[in-house]
Design an enzyme around this catalytic site. Structure first.
Site, PDB file in Angstrom:
ATOM      1  N   CYS A 280       7.984  -6.275   8.883  1.00  7.32           N
ATOM      2  CA  CYS A 280       9.022  -5.585   9.659  1.00  7.32           C
ATOM      3  C   CYS A 280      10.035  -6.584  10.189  1.00  7.32           C
ATOM      4  O   CYS A 280      11.193  -6.575   9.798  1.00  7.32           O
ATOM      5  CB  CYS A 280       8.398  -4.829  10.819  1.00  7.32           C
ATOM      6  SG  CYS A 280       7.338  -3.495  10.285  1.00  7.32           S
TER       7      CYS A 280
HETATM    8  N1  LIG Z   1       3.173  -1.843   8.908  1.00  9.32           N
HETATM    9  C1  LIG Z   1       3.815  -1.743  10.044  1.00  9.32           C
HETATM   10  O1  LIG Z   1       3.402  -2.325  11.047  1.00  9.32           O
HETATM   11  C2  LIG Z   1       5.045  -0.894  10.170  1.00  9.32           C
HETATM   12  C3  LIG Z   1       5.462  -0.505  11.453  1.00  9.32           C
HETATM   13  C4  LIG Z   1       6.569   0.301  11.588  1.00  9.32           C
HETATM   14  C5  LIG Z   1       7.277   0.694  10.458  1.00  9.32           C
HETATM   15  N2  LIG Z   1       6.888   0.287   9.217  1.00  9.32           N
HETATM   16  C6  LIG Z   1       7.666   0.767   8.076  1.00  9.32           C
HETATM   17  O2  LIG Z   1       6.935   1.802   7.431  1.00  9.32           O
HETATM   18  C7  LIG Z   1       7.153   1.777   6.029  1.00  9.32           C
HETATM   19  C8  LIG Z   1       5.836   1.671   5.299  1.00  9.32           C
HETATM   20  O3  LIG Z   1       5.209   0.438   5.656  1.00  9.32           O
HETATM   21  P1  LIG Z   1       3.664   0.149   5.444  1.00  9.32           P
HETATM   22  O4  LIG Z   1       3.382  -1.095   6.201  1.00  9.32           O
HETATM   23  O5  LIG Z   1       2.865   1.363   5.695  1.00  9.32           O
HETATM   24  O6  LIG Z   1       3.637  -0.174   3.875  1.00  9.32           O
HETATM   25  P2  LIG Z   1       2.333  -0.311   2.959  1.00  9.32           P
HETATM   26  O7  LIG Z   1       2.731  -1.201   1.836  1.00  9.32           O
HETATM   27  O8  LIG Z   1       1.141  -0.628   3.788  1.00  9.32           O
HETATM   28  O9  LIG Z   1       2.113   1.158   2.402  1.00  9.32           O
HETATM   29  C9  LIG Z   1       3.007   1.787   1.553  1.00  9.32           C
HETATM   30  C10 LIG Z   1       2.214   2.649   0.587  1.00  9.32           C
HETATM   31  O10 LIG Z   1       3.161   3.369  -0.195  1.00  9.32           O
HETATM   32  C11 LIG Z   1       2.699   3.398  -1.529  1.00  9.32           C
HETATM   33  N3  LIG Z   1       3.858   3.665  -2.375  1.00  9.32           N
HETATM   34  C12 LIG Z   1       4.788   2.812  -2.865  1.00  9.32           C
HETATM   35  N4  LIG Z   1       5.702   3.479  -3.574  1.00  9.32           N
HETATM   36  C13 LIG Z   1       5.373   4.794  -3.504  1.00  9.32           C
HETATM   37  C14 LIG Z   1       5.950   5.974  -4.032  1.00  9.32           C
HETATM   38  N5  LIG Z   1       7.091   5.948  -4.752  1.00  9.32           N
HETATM   39  N6  LIG Z   1       5.310   7.134  -3.774  1.00  9.32           N
HETATM   40  C15 LIG Z   1       4.181   7.174  -3.064  1.00  9.32           C
HETATM   41  N7  LIG Z   1       3.587   6.084  -2.534  1.00  9.32           N
HETATM   42  C16 LIG Z   1       4.189   4.907  -2.746  1.00  9.32           C
HETATM   43  C17 LIG Z   1       2.019   2.066  -1.730  1.00  9.32           C
HETATM   44  O11 LIG Z   1       1.093   2.108  -2.800  1.00  9.32           O
HETATM   45  C18 LIG Z   1       1.340   1.872  -0.369  1.00  9.32           C
HETATM   46  O12 LIG Z   1       0.034   2.420  -0.362  1.00  9.32           O
HETATM   47  C19 LIG Z   1       8.127   0.628   5.802  1.00  9.32           C
HETATM   48  O13 LIG Z   1       9.432   1.119   5.820  1.00  9.32           O
HETATM   49  C20 LIG Z   1       7.898  -0.263   7.009  1.00  9.32           C
HETATM   50  O14 LIG Z   1       9.034  -1.051   7.291  1.00  9.32           O
HETATM   51  C21 LIG Z   1       5.769  -0.481   9.057  1.00  9.32           C
END
Ligand SMILES: NC(=O)c1ccc[n+]([C@@H]2O[C@H](COP(=O)([O-])OP(=O)(O)OC[C@H]3O[C@@H](n4cnc5c(N)ncnc54)[C@H](O)[C@@H]3O)[C@@H](O)[C@H]2O)c1
Length: 446
Positions: A280
């Site tokens: 992030c």
């Molecule tokens: N991890 C954090 O602490 C956090 C906090 C706030 C916001 N975010 C935001 O949330 C979003 C997701 O982050 P995350 O950490 O959960 O990511 P992550 O990589 O842990 O999870 C994303 C998931 O999406 C799947 N994926 C990818 N492409 C896809 C598609 N086309 N269709 C369906 N599934 C798909 C992946 O296989 C994975 O399991 C990002 O925008 C991130 O910036 C993350």
């Protein structure tokens, strides 16, 4: 459709949500998607998870979590009772009443927004969009993503926003590893493209989150999320820059921050470290810099913070080289133990970790590397780095054979006094040695 018809559609979905009869679809079963899955299941909703990774899908379908922060024991009951299903069949996107999008939003090699995951997801939703569905983007992105990128694609189906379907933005505030605040307790900012979109979204999140914070538009919500992360990035850069100056002045920056932190107003302490990590803080601010160019605007604080934070691992490496030099050792051939490769304390995630940059720089200088991380038994390969290393089991003998140990991540379960006792040199980027009085000469803060 008449005005009555409009009201009916939004009232129908609101009614279904309030009665917990709405099927909640969550796309992206990651650090953000999975806690939401659990929250909705816990409140009695049926949840259908979607992910492109069929291995994750197969595990999750059986109620088995793959994340340390989410124990399988919390998930399995819902899978067993049929409240949770997970699929990689995106034709099932017509089934949910509400669809929350939690897919990654990384940067390209050129540090520009990589929107391919959002775009692919929207294309799948578009193919199956039906009347009465509420779509909410949760992924972090620049102001305008919901209304400029997503809305026209969904409206190309001929269905009308606010009448046939509903679209909203509500940024996730997940903080992996933080036990003080659960998903339910973290206030959630919500917005909708139209008043009915707003109303449906507000109703949905009130079922699972204690405090909902409504804002006037998706662009406000999108920028709110970016402000939160930019605030952290800029303040981390500030304290890291002061750390380098304080070091030259012979002052311990941690002591300074702790003293300043006693001021009861107008100061929030940020602590120096080995550089920024995670997916992030190092990434999200650049979504705004990129968008700002469209407005002939340069986001100088973001650029400057980025420059300083990118430089910090180089500073840490220079401190390691100098400390070895003082002991008449060269970095080439030095045996260096990295303590903690996760991007932050007590998590099992090494993506974008500053440890990777530090290890890469040390390896290029000819050091022999080992690492220890109780949360990451095997270091996976990343887009830029591949080390082919496993976490070493720590023994007194191993510590004695090292030329230096570098504390990169301050995991709670590491016994630092024991490490300091048996290792010839400790480079401490997290102030874990603060209360160790005995072997001061072996400790270099960096
Ligand atoms: N991890 C954090 O602490 C956090 C906090 C706030 C916001 N975010 C935001 O949330 C979003 C997701 O982050 P995350 O950490 O959960 O990511 P992550 O990589 O842990 O999870 C994303 C998931 O999406 C799947 N994926 C990818 N492409 C896809 C598609 N086309 N269709 C369906 N599934 C798909 C992946 O296989 C994975 O399991 C990002 O925008 C991130 O910036 C993350």
């Amino acid at each position: 459709m008449t005005l009555r018809g409009i009201k009916m559609t939004v009232d129908q979905i609101i009614n279904k949500i309030e009665k917990k009869k709405a099927l909640v679809g969550i796309i992206g079963m990651g650090y953000v998607g999975l806690p939401l899955v659990l929250r909705f299941c816990e409140e009695g909703f049926q949840v259908l998870g979607f992910d492109v990774d069929s291995r994750k899908v197969a595990r999750l379908k059986r109620g088995k979590s793959y994340l340390k922060s989410i124990p399988s024991s919390r998930m399995s009951q819902f899978a067993r009772r049929g409240h949770l299903d997970v699929t990689d069949d995106f034709s099932r996107l017509a089934e949910p009443d509400c669809i929350l999008i939690c897919v990654p939003t990384p940067l390209t090699e050129k540090m520009e927004p990589d929107l391919q995951y959002i775009e692919k997801t929207i294309e799948s939703i578009r193919k199956h969009l039906r009347r009465g569905q509420l779509i909410v983007l949760e992924s972090t992105s620049y102001p305008g993503t919901t209304e400029e990128l997503i809305l026209p694609r969904l409206e190309s189906t001929g269905l009308k926003i606010g009448k046939d379907f509903f679209l909203a933005y509500s940024p996730e505030r997940e903080d992996p590893g933080n036990r003080r605040f659960t998903t339910q307790q973290i206030p959630k900012v919500i917005s909708g493209v139209t008043p009915s979109c707003h109303k449906a979204t507000d109703t949905l999140y009130r079922q699972v989150i204690q405090k909902v914070v409504p804002v006037s538009s998706p662009r406000v919500a999108e920028l709110t999320k970016l402000l939160e992360n930019i605030y952290r990035s800029v303040n981390i850069a500030l304290v890291n820059e002061l750390k380098m100056l304080a070091d030259r002045m012979g002052i311990d920056i941690w002591e300074v921050v702790e003293a300043a932190g006693t001021k009861p107003f107008g100061f929030s302490p940020f602590y120096p470290g080995p550089g920024m990590g995670g997916h992030c803080i190092p990434i999200d601010p650049f979504y705004l810099s990129w968008k700002a160019r469209e407005y002939d605007f340069t986001t100088r604080f973001i650029q400057l913070a980025g420059e300083i934070n990118v430089h910090i691992p180089y500073y840490v490496v220079s401190k390691i080289v100098d400390a070895l030099n003082e002991r008449e050792k060269s970095i080439r051939g030095a045996k260096i133990l990295i303590l903690g490769v996760a991007y932050k304390k007590d998590v099992d995630d090494a993506r974008e970790s500053p440890a990777l940059v530090i290890m890469d720089l040390l390896r290029k200088k000819g050091a022999t590397l080992l690492y220890h991380d109780p949360h990451i038994p095997v270091l996976p390969s990343f887009r830029k780095y591949s080390f082919k290393l496993k976490s070493s089991f720590l023994t007194e003998g191993l510590l004695r054979r090292m030329d230096a140990a570098v504390v990169v991540t301050d995991h709670s379960q590491i016994d630092y006094p024991w490490i300091v006792k048996h290792t010839p040199l400790i480079i401490d980027t997290r102030n874990v040695t603060k209360n160790i009085r005995k072997w001061k000469k072996k400790i270099v803060k960096a």
